[in-house]
Design a protein around this motif. Structure first.
Motif, PDB file in Angstrom:
ATOM      1  N   VAL A 198       0.818  -1.211   0.000  1.00 28.79           N
ATOM      2  CA  VAL A 198       0.000   0.000   0.000  1.00 28.79           C
ATOM      3  C   VAL A 198       0.852   1.262   0.000  1.00 28.79           C
ATOM      4  O   VAL A 198       0.403   2.330  -0.416  1.00 28.79           O
ATOM      5  CB  VAL A 198      -0.978  -0.016   1.201  1.00 28.79           C
ATOM      6  N   SER A 199       2.104   1.152   0.457  1.00 36.23           N
ATOM      7  CA  SER A 199       3.016   2.306   0.457  1.00 36.23           C
ATOM      8  C   SER A 199       4.308   2.018  -0.294  1.00 36.23           C
ATOM      9  O   SER A 199       5.226   2.844  -0.257  1.00 36.23           O
ATOM     10  CB  SER A 199       3.352   2.712   1.892  1.00 36.23           C
ATOM     11  N   SER A 200       4.373   0.851  -0.958  1.00 35.77           N
ATOM     12  CA  SER A 200       5.621   0.414  -1.609  1.00 35.77           C
ATOM     13  C   SER A 200       6.779   0.542  -0.626  1.00 35.77           C
ATOM     14  O   SER A 200       7.864   1.023  -0.963  1.00 35.77           O
ATOM     15  CB  SER A 200       5.892   1.240  -2.868  1.00 35.77           C
ATOM     16  N   GLY A 201       6.529   0.128   0.597  1.00 32.05           N
ATOM     17  CA  GLY A 201       7.489   0.336   1.675  1.00 32.05           C
ATOM     18  C   GLY A 201       8.262  -0.913   2.037  1.00 32.05           C
ATOM     19  O   GLY A 201       7.759  -2.038   1.964  1.00 32.05           O
ATOM     20  N   TYR A 202       9.514  -0.696   2.436  1.00 39.38           N
ATOM     21  CA  TYR A 202      10.387  -1.770   2.900  1.00 39.38           C
ATOM     22  C   TYR A 202      10.768  -1.501   4.353  1.00 39.38           C
ATOM     23  O   TYR A 202      11.064  -0.354   4.724  1.00 39.38           O
ATOM     24  CB  TYR A 202      11.652  -1.850   2.046  1.00 39.38           C
ATOM     25  N   ARG A 224      13.043   1.937   7.911  1.00 43.04           N
ATOM     26  CA  ARG A 224      11.823   1.901   7.119  1.00 43.04           C
ATOM     27  C   ARG A 224      11.878   2.986   6.041  1.00 43.04           C
ATOM     28  O   ARG A 224      12.257   4.127   6.314  1.00 43.04           O
ATOM     29  CB  ARG A 224      10.603   2.126   8.000  1.00 43.04           C
ATOM     30  N   GLU A 225      11.463   2.626   4.827  1.00 44.37           N
ATOM     31  CA  GLU A 225      11.275   3.586   3.746  1.00 44.37           C
ATOM     32  C   GLU A 225       9.922   3.309   3.111  1.00 44.37           C
ATOM     33  O   GLU A 225       9.703   2.236   2.552  1.00 44.37           O
ATOM     34  CB  GLU A 225      12.384   3.476   2.697  1.00 44.37           C
ATOM     35  N   SER A 273       2.385  11.629   2.064  1.00 44.55           N
ATOM     36  CA  SER A 273       2.138  10.754   3.217  1.00 44.55           C
ATOM     37  C   SER A 273       3.280   9.758   3.393  1.00 44.55           C
ATOM     38  O   SER A 273       3.083   8.703   4.005  1.00 44.55           O
ATOM     39  CB  SER A 273       0.811  10.016   3.047  1.00 44.55           C
ATOM     40  N   PHE A 274       4.437  10.083   2.883  1.00 42.28           N
ATOM     41  CA  PHE A 274       5.587   9.196   3.010  1.00 42.28           C
ATOM     42  C   PHE A 274       6.042   9.104   4.462  1.00 42.28           C
ATOM     43  O   PHE A 274       5.704   9.947   5.302  1.00 42.28           O
ATOM     44  CB  PHE A 274       6.747   9.700   2.137  1.00 42.28           C
ATOM     45  N   HIS A 275       6.838   8.093   4.746  1.00 40.69           N
ATOM     46  CA  HIS A 275       7.340   7.901   6.107  1.00 40.69           C
ATOM     47  C   HIS A 275       8.665   7.160   6.045  1.00 40.69           C
ATOM     48  O   HIS A 275       8.717   6.015   5.591  1.00 40.69           O
ATOM     49  CB  HIS A 275       6.335   7.098   6.938  1.00 40.69           C
ATOM     50  N   SER A 304      13.137  10.071  12.485  1.00 40.75           N
ATOM     51  CA  SER A 304      11.945   9.867  11.671  1.00 40.75           C
ATOM     52  C   SER A 304      11.664  11.130  10.867  1.00 40.75           C
ATOM     53  O   SER A 304      11.787  12.246  11.376  1.00 40.75           O
ATOM     54  CB  SER A 304      10.740   9.539  12.562  1.00 40.75           C
ATOM     55  N   ARG A 305      11.306  10.925   9.623  1.00 42.16           N
ATOM     56  CA  ARG A 305      10.871  12.036   8.771  1.00 42.16           C
ATOM     57  C   ARG A 305       9.626  11.576   8.023  1.00 42.16           C
ATOM     58  O   ARG A 305       9.621  10.503   7.414  1.00 42.16           O
ATOM     59  CB  ARG A 305      11.960  12.462   7.794  1.00 42.16           C
ATOM     60  N   TYR A 306       8.585  12.362   8.086  1.00 46.83           N
ATOM     61  CA  TYR A 306       7.338  11.979   7.442  1.00 46.83           C
ATOM     62  C   TYR A 306       6.613  13.214   6.933  1.00 46.83           C
ATOM     63  O   TYR A 306       6.808  14.337   7.407  1.00 46.83           O
ATOM     64  CB  TYR A 306       6.438  11.176   8.386  1.00 46.83           C
ATOM     65  N   GLY A 307       5.779  12.984   5.941  1.00 45.15           N
ATOM     66  CA  GLY A 307       5.036  14.082   5.344  1.00 45.15           C
ATOM     67  C   GLY A 307       3.690  14.287   6.000  1.00 45.15           C
ATOM     68  O   GLY A 307       3.094  13.365   6.558  1.00 45.15           O
TER      69      GLY A 307
END
Length: 744
Positions: A198-202, A224-225, A273-275, A304-307
């Motif tokens: 759902v976020s193409s996250g690893y 996490r990306e 909404s990236f994280h 942590s950096r997030y939008g």
């Protein structure tokens, strides 16, 4: 397995900074029984400590009992692994009585019984998390859910031991920053890798314990990306778009002065909404073989950096863009505990902690403001906390209790940009807080009756140094107290039941407003409002006082267990944020902390049923429901951002190798919102369907686990009524996460 009753490691962590070991250590509300793996080669070397949640209660050393409605709820490792997301709020969001203040996948905090912020203490190993999640829900909690051993949700008399502010309860995350058990092997640990569609996250996470005689070294780490999340429909709700009509002024078009152009509602993905996050820790502990002693120290780093998705400021000529939030924290922890086999004192525990937290909110211009980037707000928090607790027994263990002392100091700085570059003008707010507390929780058991009494006396001083250079220093200092008592009657084999327990609780609590609630004065990007303290109108906020009543029922018969809690809180001066259009003179939106008489009434219930159990194969069903109704009695209006009535279920099949689960979660609509001038819109009902499966594969004496989890299979558009950003930030759409975990 073998139980070591006198070498029970401390289950919480503390911090040290200077060698002022402040006899202010911390208290463990938990007398947890730690079971060590048998040294037989046939046992898995990876058996981490197992918390036995029977009497004595895992959340308080006072033996509240497995069937007590006030027993601390422990969310165990397997449940955390299954539900873990990037934030603790979302990870716990469907525990009974617990919801989430969801902002984005990068920012979420637990909401307990409708209470948020200061009324829910966030803890890591019994000490504060030392972040800023309590002052604004868009500030993430400085914890990585994938690296936690367990999470304790405290309610009732025991929660008072964490502070008078813990009216809603306390959430205590058990980290792996310090090794507290002696493993059989020289090296043990686990590695995990997962992908989220759902976020193409690893996400990668792991921990390892190295043994050298009586000394243990513990290492943990995660990374996490995640990109912008997929959503089922539009980012902005129909009601929000109709009410706000988001638009932007574009210069040089439609005439000499430009024109106002409507903004397009994003669809399919939630922009910004990236994280991204990473955390690591290194710990050292000493567990002597011939002493019931545990000493440990650790250092941890969290980044942590997030939008933050776009929210319309209310003026098309205002800055047009989005916000990135950048968080970092350095933390030190020190802890020590010693058990005593005989005498009045059963255990001494001490903890000390220090955290240095930094938080920047970057404005990133879009469209007409493309290329304009600056730090809109910057926050610093440096805090110490220490606790020491003495657990005792008496009268043949019929009387047990804990007595302790805690202290906390906090320096908070907020820098606000009034005029951005190239000619920046900023203002500073510097607040200092000191908190000292004496606490006690006593329990007496006599036959079928159990009596508990908890009390905390607290001294708080807050100072605003922002204008000290001009000879103006303001502040407040006062004492407050909180008392909670309960009575439980329990009987085995009652009528047709195997067991029945009834509990009644009365609590009288007093909380002093925090420095932020009094003196805040800065733009809050997360809520899209200017935040104003309640004391800045010249009338200081009064202490918050509440009278609470609660009844609990727990019953079991054969494979079925049932729990129900119903509660009512009556506040004389409930402090919360409310829209204040006049606060900025009509320029922009603002919220102010206000105090009003308020009531909260609700319930939470859960039923567990082992439908089938034979030869290691178990089919079980879990049902839950919860609800809370909050009312501003002075104005006859709903308290904002209340959770709706919810229903949840989980059907699970488990054998030695496989686990398969199906979850259905339904939240009703929330239309109890403040009338005009409307600052909160109604929230529609939604139904979530999730499935998960895992397969354990023994590899010699190690273990490999493959797991899958499918979420929101119906691709429902879901928004949380507890969130400030529900109308611009829906929950993720249909997604699949897959991973691999190797334990050695």
């Amino acid at each position: 397995m073998r139980i070591y009753p006198f070498m029970q490691p401390c289950q919480s962590s503390s911090v040290w900074t200077t060698i002022v070991f402040l006899l202010t250590g911390n208290l463990v509300l938990a007398q947890e029984v730690t079971i060590y793996p048998n040294e037989s080669e046939e046992e898995s070397p990876l058996l981490d400590e197992i918390v036995v949640s029977a009497s004595p209660d895992p959340g308080s050393q006072l033996g509240l009992g497995q069937y007590s409605p006030h027993a601390v709820r422990v969310v165990e490792t397997e449940t955390l692994r299954r539900n873990a997301t990037g934030t603790l709020g979302e990870t716990l969001g469907w525990e009974p009585g617990v919801s989430s203040s969801y902002f984005t996948p990068g920012a979420s905090r637990p909401v307990i019984r409708g209470f948020e912020g200061y009324r829910v203490r966030m803890l890591r190993d019994d000490l504060d998390t030392f972040d800023l999640s309590d002052i604004s829900p868009d500030h993430g909690v400085a914890l990585e859910p994938f690296l936690l051993e367990s999470v304790e949700i405290h309610r009732g008399p025991a929660a008072l031991l964490y502070g008078n502010s813990a009216v809603g309860g306390a959430v205590n995350a058990r980290s792996r920053s310090i090794a507290r058990i002696m493993p059989k092997r020289v090296a043990t640990g686990a590695l995990e890798q997962r992908f989220d569609s759902v976020s193409s996250g690893y996400e990668s996470a792991g921990y390892m314990t190295l043994k050298a005689g009586e000394f243990l070294f513990q290492l943990t780490g995660s990374h996490r990306e995640a990109e912008d999340i997929r959503i089922p429909g539009n980012a902005w709700s129909d009601d929000y778009e109709m009410l706000e009509r988001p638009s932007v002024w574009v210069p040089g078009t439609g005439g000499a002065s430009g024109q106002v152009v409507p903004l397009e509602n994003p669809s399919g993905r939630l922009p910004h909404s990236f994280h991204d996050s990473s955390t690591w820790s290194a710990g050292f502990s000493w567990i002597p073989e011939n002493l019931p002693l545990v000493l440990g120290v650790s250092y941890s780093r969290f980044d942590s950096r997030y939008g933050m998705p776009y929210i319309y400021p209310g003026d098309p000529t205002d800055f047009f863009g989005e916000y990135d939030l950048d968080i970092s924290q350095d933390r030190f922890d020190f802890e020590g505990s010693m058990d005593f086999d005989q005498g009045f004192v059963s255990k001494l525990q001490a903890r000390l902690g220090y955290g240095a937290y930094r938080h920047s909110e970057y404005f990133i211009g879009r469209g007409k403001d493309e290329g304009s980037e600056f730090v809109d707000s910057y926050f610093e928090k440096d805090a110490f906390e220490g606790r020491i607790d003495m657990h005792h027994r008496g009268f043949n263990d019929a009387w047990t209790g804990v007595i302790g002392f805690s202290a906390r100091h906090e320096d908070f700085t907020a820098v606000r940009t009034i005029y951005p570059p190239p000619d920046p003008v900023t203002t500073d707010t510097f607040l200092r807080s000191d908190n000292y507390g004496l606490h006690a929780l006593e329990q007496f058991e006599g036959g079928e009756w159990t009596f508990r009494l908890g009390h905390r006396l607290e001294y708080v001083e807050v100072l605003d140094h922002s204008m000290e250079s001009f000879g103006f220093l303001r502040g407040e200092k006062d004492h407050s107290s909180a008392t909670s008592g309960s009575v439980t009657w329990a009987r085995e084999n009652f009528i047709e039941l195997d067991r029945l327990a009834l509990t009644g609780t009365v609590s009288l609590t007093e909380r002093q407003p925090s420095a932020i609630e009094r003196y805040a004065f800065w733009n809050n990007a997360g809520i899209g409002r200017f935040l104003i303290g309640g004391d800045l109108d010249g009338t200081p906020l009064a202490n918050e006082e509440s009278l609470g009543f609660e009844i609990g029922v727990e019953a079991s018969r054969g494979p079925v267990g049932f729990r129900l809690n119903a509660y009512h809180y009556d506040y004389e001066n409930f402090i919360f944020m409310q829209e204040d259009p006049a606060a900025t003179g009509g320029f922009g939106k603002a919220v102010r902390y206000i105090g009003r008489a308020a009531t909260f009434t609700g319930f939470e219930t859960e039923l567990d049923w082992k439908i089938h159990e034979e030869d290691g194969k178990v089919l079980k069903l879990t049902l839950m429901s919860d609800y809370v109704r909050g009312t501003n009695e002075d104005e006859g209006q709903p308290i904002p951002r209340m959770p709706p009535l919810r229903f949840g279920s989980r059907l699970e099949w488990q054998d030695e190798r496989f686990t398969v689960g199906l979850e259905i979660r339904h939240a009703t609509g929330q239309d109890r919102v403040k009338p005009e001038p409307r600052a909160e819109l109604p929230t529609d009902a939604y139904t979530m369907v999730n499935m998960d499966a895992s397969w354990n594969i023994p590899v010699r004496d190690h273990q490999l686990t493959l797991f899958l989890r499918a979420t929101n299979l119906l691709n429902e558009e879901a928004r949380l009524s507890t969130s400030f950003r529900k109308d611009v930030a829906p929950l993720p759409g249909r997604g699949l996460s897959a991973g691999l975990r190797y334990e050695f």
